[in-house]
Design a protein around this motif. Structure first.
Motif, PDB file in Angstrom:
ATOM      1  N   ILE A 123      -0.835 -29.559  41.989  1.00  0.00           N
ATOM      2  CA  ILE A 123      -1.813 -30.420  42.666  1.00  0.00           C
ATOM      3  C   ILE A 123      -2.075 -31.690  41.853  1.00  0.00           C
ATOM      4  CG2 ILE A 123      -4.239 -30.590  43.354  1.00  0.00           C
ATOM      5  CD1 ILE A 123      -4.063 -27.614  44.129  1.00  0.00           C
ATOM      6  N   TYR A 124      -2.270 -31.533  40.531  1.00  0.00           N
ATOM      7  CA  TYR A 124      -2.571 -32.687  39.693  1.00  0.00           C
ATOM      8  C   TYR A 124      -1.383 -33.631  39.576  1.00  0.00           C
ATOM      9  CZ  TYR A 124      -6.744 -30.092  38.239  1.00  0.00           C
ATOM     10  OH  TYR A 124      -7.930 -29.414  38.219  1.00  0.00           O
ATOM     11  N   ALA A 125      -0.167 -33.127  39.740  1.00  0.00           N
ATOM     12  CA  ALA A 125       1.016 -33.980  39.636  1.00  0.00           C
ATOM     13  C   ALA A 125       1.234 -34.823  40.890  1.00  0.00           C
ATOM     14  CB  ALA A 125       2.251 -33.121  39.370  1.00  0.00           C
ATOM     15  N   GLY A 128       4.578 -36.740  41.102  1.00  0.00           N
ATOM     16  CA  GLY A 128       5.297 -35.766  40.304  1.00  0.00           C
ATOM     17  C   GLY A 128       5.745 -34.543  41.077  1.00  0.00           C
ATOM     18  N   THR A 129       6.757 -33.882  40.559  1.00  0.00           N
ATOM     19  CA  THR A 129       7.257 -32.633  41.121  1.00  0.00           C
ATOM     20  C   THR A 129       7.256 -31.567  40.026  1.00  0.00           C
ATOM     21  OG1 THR A 129       9.548 -33.228  40.620  1.00  0.00           O
ATOM     22  CG2 THR A 129       8.701 -33.798  42.819  1.00  0.00           C
ATOM     23  N   LEU A 130       7.229 -30.309  40.444  1.00  0.00           N
ATOM     24  CA  LEU A 130       7.176 -29.211  39.485  1.00  0.00           C
ATOM     25  C   LEU A 130       8.368 -28.293  39.672  1.00  0.00           C
ATOM     26  CD1 LEU A 130       4.046 -27.404  38.294  1.00  0.00           C
ATOM     27  CD2 LEU A 130       5.977 -26.016  39.026  1.00  0.00           C
ATOM     28  N   SER A 131       8.958 -27.871  38.560  1.00  0.00           N
ATOM     29  CA  SER A 131      10.081 -26.941  38.595  1.00  0.00           C
ATOM     30  C   SER A 131       9.968 -25.996  37.400  1.00  0.00           C
ATOM     31  CB  SER A 131      11.414 -27.691  38.580  1.00  0.00           C
ATOM     32  OG  SER A 131      11.470 -28.615  37.518  1.00  0.00           O
ATOM     33  N   THR A 132      10.915 -25.058  37.307  1.00  0.00           N
ATOM     34  CA  THR A 132      10.909 -24.061  36.243  1.00  0.00           C
ATOM     35  C   THR A 132      12.270 -24.056  35.564  1.00  0.00           C
ATOM     36  OG1 THR A 132       9.351 -22.700  37.482  1.00  0.00           O
ATOM     37  CG2 THR A 132      10.552 -21.615  35.719  1.00  0.00           C
ATOM     38  N   TRP A 133      12.280 -23.833  34.253  1.00  0.00           N
ATOM     39  CA  TRP A 133      13.541 -23.781  33.498  1.00  0.00           C
ATOM     40  C   TRP A 133      13.724 -22.381  32.948  1.00  0.00           C
ATOM     41  CZ3 TRP A 133      14.967 -22.687  28.440  1.00  0.00           C
ATOM     42  CH2 TRP A 133      16.228 -23.116  28.032  1.00  0.00           C
ATOM     43  N   ALA A 193       6.797 -24.262  33.351  1.00  0.00           N
ATOM     44  CA  ALA A 193       6.683 -25.384  34.287  1.00  0.00           C
ATOM     45  C   ALA A 193       7.197 -26.672  33.650  1.00  0.00           C
ATOM     46  CB  ALA A 193       5.232 -25.569  34.719  1.00  0.00           C
ATOM     47  N   ILE A 194       7.961 -27.410  34.429  1.00  0.00           N
ATOM     48  CA  ILE A 194       8.394 -28.760  34.067  1.00  0.00           C
ATOM     49  C   ILE A 194       7.818 -29.698  35.122  1.00  0.00           C
ATOM     50  CG2 ILE A 194      10.332 -30.297  33.607  1.00  0.00           C
ATOM     51  CD1 ILE A 194      10.282 -27.921  31.728  1.00  0.00           C
ATOM     52  N   VAL A 195       7.026 -30.661  34.695  1.00  0.00           N
ATOM     53  CA  VAL A 195       6.487 -31.657  35.619  1.00  0.00           C
ATOM     54  C   VAL A 195       7.233 -32.965  35.391  1.00  0.00           C
ATOM     55  CG1 VAL A 195       4.461 -33.019  36.275  1.00  0.00           C
ATOM     56  CG2 VAL A 195       4.211 -30.586  35.736  1.00  0.00           C
ATOM     57  N   GLU A 196       7.836 -33.469  36.459  1.00  0.00           N
ATOM     58  CA  GLU A 196       8.569 -34.733  36.401  1.00  0.00           C
ATOM     59  C   GLU A 196       7.863 -35.773  37.255  1.00  0.00           C
ATOM     60  OE1 GLU A 196      13.182 -34.595  36.075  1.00  0.00           O
ATOM     61  OE2 GLU A 196      12.613 -33.014  37.465  1.00  0.00           O
TER      62      GLU A 196
END
Length: 221
Positions: A125-127, A132-137, A148-151
């Motif tokens: 939500i904050y991204a 921004g987008t959120l993904s996982t590594w 979480a990775i926020v780009e």
């Protein structure tokens, strides 16, 4: 679900699908494992049936999975491709399992995954206002992972989520973030704007190694 134009589904199988997603929240559960849970003691549903359930839950805005981040690496680390499963609202996972605060306090390992879902929901939500987008590594064997990775268009940041504020746990999470960042090809991705350990309790601050420690109540855009 019928209003979406999907074929009619058995309510009991849908309940088992929701419960399976609740048990595996924050995990890249495979379709074969999900199908086994949905089938229960009966016949395992076909892959297209499982896809139909997941598609319907997504279209109903009940789930919000995190795709796998596949950056350019300095090493030959093989990365997972399966998305990490989350509900849009983390309370849906506990509701699907029929558990409450007493149950979670009795199983802190499970509580940690549901807390991770809460933190990921907030980060997502904050991204959004930042584009921004959120993904996982995750490494393919599961030995290395970042929650979480926020780009954003111009930068990226990595986050580990820990239910406890225990210093040893935070130290280990910080070390893993630093080791992870060292594997990224920064010539192509740039250096991370922040490495952050999110906790449930405790104070906020920047450690000597450069990693930020932030309680979930201090998160913001």
């Amino acid at each position: 679900m019928p209003s979406l134009g999907t074929t009619r589904r058995a309510p009991e199988r849908l309940r088992r699908a929701l419960a399976s997603l609740g048990r595996n929240v924050g995990q890249p559960i495979k379709l074969t494992e999900l199908a086994a849970d949905i089938g229960g003691q009966g016949q395992r549903p076909a892959d297209e049936t499982v896809h139909a359930y997941l598609d319907a839950l997504d279209r109903l805005k009940l789930t919000d999975d995190s795709p796998s981040w596949r950056p350019h690496m300095r090493t030959r680390t093989q990365l997972r491709e399966a998305p990490t499963r989350y509900f849009v609202d983390p309370s849906l996972g506990t509701a699907a399992l029929g558990v409450g605060s007493t149950d979670l306090l009795a199983d802190l390992n499970a509580a940690g995954f549901h807390f991770e879902a809460l933190a990921v929901r907030d980060l997502r939500i904050y991204a959004q206002p930042l584009g921004g987008t959120l993904s996982t590594w995750r490494e393919v064997r599961g030995r290395k992972e970042v929650d979480a990775i926020v780009e954003t268009p111009n930068s990226w940041a990595a986050f580990e989520v820990k239910l406890t504020g225990n210093e040893r746990v935070i130290d280990e999470a910080a070390r893993r973030l630093i080791d992870f960042a060292a594997e990224i090809d920064t010539r192509r991705h740039g250096a991370p704007s922040a490495l952050v350990v999110i906790t449930a309790t405790g104070g906020a601050g920047k450690r000597a190694d450069g990693v930020h420690v932030v309680p979930i109540t201090a998160l913001g855009p």
